[in-house]
Design a protein around this motif. Sequence first.
Motif, PDB file in Angstrom:
ATOM      1  N   HIS A  48      -0.101 -14.245  11.835  1.00  0.00           N
ATOM      2  CA  HIS A  48      -1.273 -15.112  11.432  1.00  0.00           C
ATOM      3  C   HIS A  48      -2.481 -14.336  11.192  1.00  0.00           C
ATOM      4  CE1 HIS A  48       1.706 -18.210  12.972  1.00  0.00           C
ATOM      5  NE2 HIS A  48       1.039 -19.037  12.455  1.00  0.00           N
ATOM      6  N   GLU A  49      -2.970 -14.621  10.073  1.00  0.00           N
ATOM      7  CA  GLU A  49      -4.518 -14.194   9.998  1.00  0.00           C
ATOM      8  C   GLU A  49      -5.322 -15.291  10.363  1.00  0.00           C
ATOM      9  OE1 GLU A  49      -7.152 -12.990   6.047  1.00  0.00           O
ATOM     10  OE2 GLU A  49      -6.131 -11.131   7.034  1.00  0.00           O
ATOM     11  N   TRP A  50      -6.246 -15.118  11.198  1.00  0.00           N
ATOM     12  CA  TRP A  50      -7.273 -16.116  11.456  1.00  0.00           C
ATOM     13  C   TRP A  50      -8.756 -15.512  11.587  1.00  0.00           C
ATOM     14  CZ3 TRP A  50      -9.700 -14.247  15.723  1.00  0.00           C
ATOM     15  CH2 TRP A  50      -9.235 -13.469  16.565  1.00  0.00           C
ATOM     16  N   THR A  51      -9.576 -16.646  11.529  1.00  0.00           N
ATOM     17  CA  THR A  51     -10.823 -16.298  11.674  1.00  0.00           C
ATOM     18  C   THR A  51     -11.656 -17.311  12.557  1.00  0.00           C
ATOM     19  OG1 THR A  51     -11.018 -15.621   9.240  1.00  0.00           O
ATOM     20  CG2 THR A  51     -12.931 -16.219  10.139  1.00  0.00           C
ATOM     21  N   VAL A  52     -12.578 -16.795  13.347  1.00  0.00           N
ATOM     22  CA  VAL A  52     -13.220 -17.687  14.219  1.00  0.00           C
ATOM     23  C   VAL A  52     -14.697 -17.298  13.852  1.00  0.00           C
ATOM     24  CG1 VAL A  52     -13.418 -15.704  16.172  1.00  0.00           C
ATOM     25  CG2 VAL A  52     -13.656 -18.079  16.609  1.00  0.00           C
ATOM     26  N   LEU A  68      -8.029 -20.939  20.682  1.00  0.00           N
ATOM     27  CA  LEU A  68      -7.383 -20.454  19.641  1.00  0.00           C
ATOM     28  C   LEU A  68      -5.993 -20.641  19.762  1.00  0.00           C
ATOM     29  CD1 LEU A  68      -8.050 -19.412  16.660  1.00  0.00           C
ATOM     30  CD2 LEU A  68      -7.647 -16.968  17.745  1.00  0.00           C
ATOM     31  N   LYS A  69      -5.212 -21.588  19.154  1.00  0.00           N
ATOM     32  CA  LYS A  69      -3.803 -21.839  19.017  1.00  0.00           C
ATOM     33  C   LYS A  69      -3.208 -21.358  17.722  1.00  0.00           C
ATOM     34  CE  LYS A  69      -3.589 -25.438  22.197  1.00  0.00           C
ATOM     35  NZ  LYS A  69      -2.959 -26.768  22.611  1.00  0.00           N
ATOM     36  N   THR A  75     -12.322 -11.848  11.840  1.00  0.00           N
ATOM     37  CA  THR A  75     -11.150 -12.149  11.185  1.00  0.00           C
ATOM     38  C   THR A  75     -10.273 -11.096  11.560  1.00  0.00           C
ATOM     39  OG1 THR A  75     -11.885 -13.066   9.252  1.00  0.00           O
ATOM     40  CG2 THR A  75      -9.703 -12.431   9.024  1.00  0.00           C
ATOM     41  N   GLU A  76      -8.985 -11.565  12.234  1.00  0.00           N
ATOM     42  CA  GLU A  76      -7.897 -10.608  12.646  1.00  0.00           C
ATOM     43  C   GLU A  76      -6.639 -11.252  12.505  1.00  0.00           C
ATOM     44  OE1 GLU A  76      -7.159  -8.178  14.358  1.00  0.00           O
ATOM     45  OE2 GLU A  76      -9.286  -7.290  14.791  1.00  0.00           O
ATOM     46  N   GLN A  77      -5.484 -10.411  13.061  1.00  0.00           N
ATOM     47  CA  GLN A  77      -4.193 -11.081  12.987  1.00  0.00           C
ATOM     48  C   GLN A  77      -3.584 -11.072  14.307  1.00  0.00           C
ATOM     49  OE1 GLN A  77      -2.283  -8.080  10.362  1.00  0.00           O
ATOM     50  NE2 GLN A  77      -2.880  -9.079   8.460  1.00  0.00           N
ATOM     51  N   GLY A  78      -2.752 -12.068  14.491  1.00  0.00           N
ATOM     52  CA  GLY A  78      -1.968 -12.386  15.689  1.00  0.00           C
ATOM     53  C   GLY A  78      -1.272 -13.241  15.801  1.00  0.00           C
TER      54      GLY A  78
END
Length: 105
Positions: free
Chosen positions: A10-14, A83-84, A55-58
């Motif tokens: 998943h690419e996600w942004t906080v 973050l889920k 933004t990261e991946q995980g």
Amino acid sequence: GKEAEESKSHEWTVYVRAASPDEDPGLFIKRVVFQLHPTITPSTRTVEAPPFEVTEQGWGEFEVGIKVYYHGGERAVDFSHLLKLYPEAEVAGSPARELSIDRPV
């Protein structure tokens, strides 16, 4: 290998944004420090200008620590966000969660 690919599924942004999309958070926020999971390198990210985001991946879930520093002071306001990250089938229909930060008075 395959295990490494799955761990970045998943690419996600906080992020930290102003309550109003028309307001520039840089006018009252000096910097934001995000504390990510220790397996993400570097795990501490300091953002000193808008957009205040990382933004990261995980994959998986972890608590993100967020420290917001305002102009005119060095004391931070601390927040956290769980973050889920799950496979798409489990997320479909799940509501997004927003944490609203009002400008200090």
